[in-house]
Design a protein around this motif. Sequence first.
Motif, PDB file in Angstrom:
ATOM      1  N   ALA A  76       1.647  -1.673  -2.193  1.00 37.62           N
ATOM      2  CA  ALA A  76       1.262  -2.695  -3.161  1.00 37.62           C
ATOM      3  C   ALA A  76       2.473  -3.508  -3.614  1.00 37.62           C
ATOM      4  O   ALA A  76       2.322  -4.511  -4.312  1.00 37.62           O
ATOM      5  CB  ALA A  76       0.595  -2.042  -4.370  1.00 37.62           C
ATOM      6  N   ARG A  77       3.659  -3.067  -3.235  1.00 37.49           N
ATOM      7  CA  ARG A  77       4.873  -3.818  -3.560  1.00 37.49           C
ATOM      8  C   ARG A  77       4.954  -5.017  -2.629  1.00 37.49           C
ATOM      9  O   ARG A  77       5.108  -4.857  -1.419  1.00 37.49           O
ATOM     10  CB  ARG A  77       6.107  -2.937  -3.392  1.00 37.49           C
ATOM     11  CG  ARG A  77       6.061  -1.644  -4.203  1.00 37.49           C
ATOM     12  CD  ARG A  77       7.262  -0.766  -3.885  1.00 37.49           C
ATOM     13  NE  ARG A  77       7.147   0.567  -4.447  1.00 37.49           N
ATOM     14  CZ  ARG A  77       8.026   1.543  -4.243  1.00 37.49           C
ATOM     15  NH1 ARG A  77       9.087   1.339  -3.479  1.00 37.49           N
ATOM     16  NH2 ARG A  77       7.846   2.737  -4.791  1.00 37.49           N
ATOM     17  N   HIS A  78       4.870  -6.224  -3.178  1.00 35.68           N
ATOM     18  CA  HIS A  78       4.694  -7.393  -2.312  1.00 35.68           C
ATOM     19  C   HIS A  78       5.873  -8.356  -2.311  1.00 35.68           C
ATOM     20  O   HIS A  78       5.814  -9.396  -1.663  1.00 35.68           O
ATOM     21  CB  HIS A  78       3.429  -8.152  -2.736  1.00 35.68           C
ATOM     22  CG  HIS A  78       3.483  -8.662  -4.145  1.00 35.68           C
ATOM     23  ND1 HIS A  78       3.091  -7.895  -5.215  1.00 35.68           N
ATOM     24  CD2 HIS A  78       3.894  -9.845  -4.650  1.00 35.68           C
ATOM     25  CE1 HIS A  78       3.250  -8.584  -6.333  1.00 35.68           C
ATOM     26  NE2 HIS A  78       3.744  -9.762  -6.022  1.00 35.68           N
ATOM     27  N   THR A  79       6.960  -8.039  -3.023  1.00 37.75           N
ATOM     28  CA  THR A  79       8.080  -8.978  -3.059  1.00 37.75           C
ATOM     29  C   THR A  79       8.856  -8.951  -1.746  1.00 37.75           C
ATOM     30  O   THR A  79       8.868  -7.952  -1.023  1.00 37.75           O
ATOM     31  CB  THR A  79       9.039  -8.640  -4.215  1.00 37.75           C
ATOM     32  OG1 THR A  79       9.649  -7.373  -3.963  1.00 37.75           O
ATOM     33  CG2 THR A  79       8.300  -8.594  -5.552  1.00 37.75           C
ATOM     34  N   LYS A  97      10.093  -5.784   0.927  1.00 35.86           N
ATOM     35  CA  LYS A  97       9.880  -5.798   2.376  1.00 35.86           C
ATOM     36  C   LYS A  97      11.203  -5.654   3.122  1.00 35.86           C
ATOM     37  O   LYS A  97      11.306  -4.895   4.090  1.00 35.86           O
ATOM     38  CB  LYS A  97       9.165  -7.092   2.785  1.00 35.86           C
ATOM     39  CG  LYS A  97       7.743  -7.198   2.270  1.00 35.86           C
ATOM     40  CD  LYS A  97       7.084  -8.493   2.714  1.00 35.86           C
ATOM     41  CE  LYS A  97       5.658  -8.592   2.187  1.00 35.86           C
ATOM     42  NZ  LYS A  97       4.984  -9.834   2.590  1.00 35.86           N
ATOM     43  N   TYR A 115       5.360  -4.098   7.753  1.00 38.35           N
ATOM     44  CA  TYR A 115       5.087  -3.958   6.327  1.00 38.35           C
ATOM     45  C   TYR A 115       3.757  -4.635   6.035  1.00 38.35           C
ATOM     46  O   TYR A 115       3.615  -5.844   6.236  1.00 38.35           O
ATOM     47  CB  TYR A 115       6.212  -4.608   5.528  1.00 38.35           C
ATOM     48  CG  TYR A 115       6.240  -4.280   4.053  1.00 38.35           C
ATOM     49  CD1 TYR A 115       7.196  -3.416   3.532  1.00 38.35           C
ATOM     50  CD2 TYR A 115       5.332  -4.851   3.165  1.00 38.35           C
ATOM     51  CE1 TYR A 115       7.251  -3.118   2.171  1.00 38.35           C
ATOM     52  CE2 TYR A 115       5.382  -4.558   1.805  1.00 38.35           C
ATOM     53  CZ  TYR A 115       6.348  -3.699   1.318  1.00 38.35           C
ATOM     54  OH  TYR A 115       6.398  -3.402  -0.028  1.00 38.35           O
ATOM     55  N   THR A 151       0.896  -5.386   3.157  1.00 42.28           N
ATOM     56  CA  THR A 151       0.721  -5.405   1.709  1.00 42.28           C
ATOM     57  C   THR A 151      -0.717  -5.077   1.334  1.00 42.28           C
ATOM     58  O   THR A 151      -1.661  -5.623   1.903  1.00 42.28           O
ATOM     59  CB  THR A 151       1.097  -6.791   1.149  1.00 42.28           C
ATOM     60  OG1 THR A 151       2.438  -7.113   1.544  1.00 42.28           O
ATOM     61  CG2 THR A 151       1.025  -6.801  -0.370  1.00 42.28           C
ATOM     62  N   LYS A 152      -0.880  -4.173   0.367  1.00 44.78           N
ATOM     63  CA  LYS A 152      -2.208  -3.849  -0.163  1.00 44.78           C
ATOM     64  C   LYS A 152      -2.643  -4.922  -1.156  1.00 44.78           C
ATOM     65  O   LYS A 152      -1.809  -5.455  -1.882  1.00 44.78           O
ATOM     66  CB  LYS A 152      -2.170  -2.496  -0.882  1.00 44.78           C
ATOM     67  CG  LYS A 152      -1.822  -1.310  -0.008  1.00 44.78           C
ATOM     68  CD  LYS A 152      -1.750  -0.050  -0.877  1.00 44.78           C
ATOM     69  CE  LYS A 152      -1.377   1.181  -0.080  1.00 44.78           C
ATOM     70  NZ  LYS A 152      -1.263   2.381  -0.932  1.00 44.78           N
TER      71      LYS A 152
END
Length: 227
Positions: free
Chosen positions: A80-83, A87, A98, A100-101
Amino acid sequence: MIKGLVVEDDAQLIRALRINLEARKFGVETTSEGNTALRLAATRKPDVILLDLGLPDMDGIDVIKEVRKSSGVPILVLSARHTSEEKIRALDAGADDYVTKPFSLDELLARLRAAVRRQEVPAPSDEVAVIETDDFAVDLIAKKVRRGDRTVRLTPTEWHILEILITNPGRLITQSKLLLDVWGPTYSEHTNYLRVYMAQLRRKLEADPSHPRYLITEPGMGYRFEG
């Protein structure tokens, strides 16, 4: 049968992944803990790992680093970490992709298949099986790289990029072609992936990574290998 290890603490997501992977003839083992994942990665030798970064007992980045000490198994991060920074951290630690959720299962499965294919890409059937430089040697048949008397461990993605460049000596390989060949058409804008992986390859292969002799960047265009 392709063996997958799912490392995730969301029980519903684990169930969905198990159902979908087993329906596609994957063998599936699951755990919610990083330490157990490391034990399973060492003893069961999975063909691919799906890894959440937010585990209850340790950070997923640390799991990647530990796995990479002894294995080049493809690792797909599910997070859930999307920055961009997160990544880059995961890729720099040795992850191959990678996701993203929340994500589409179809997209995840496509990326999973691509990661497995990268590991299974057959070596070129050219007459030259070993390419040697003053600093390292690349065996295209055995898929091994040596610097002096030691073997350099590469991830499947690192190997794929190096193989494309080294089998086209002196030729500029554009960013778009590398992204297409290594990750597929949905990655055409992910030039940051290439920067991360080229930096990793230089650290492993170049005598002076900040002034590369072999893995050359053509700014704004792509990369080439100079033998």
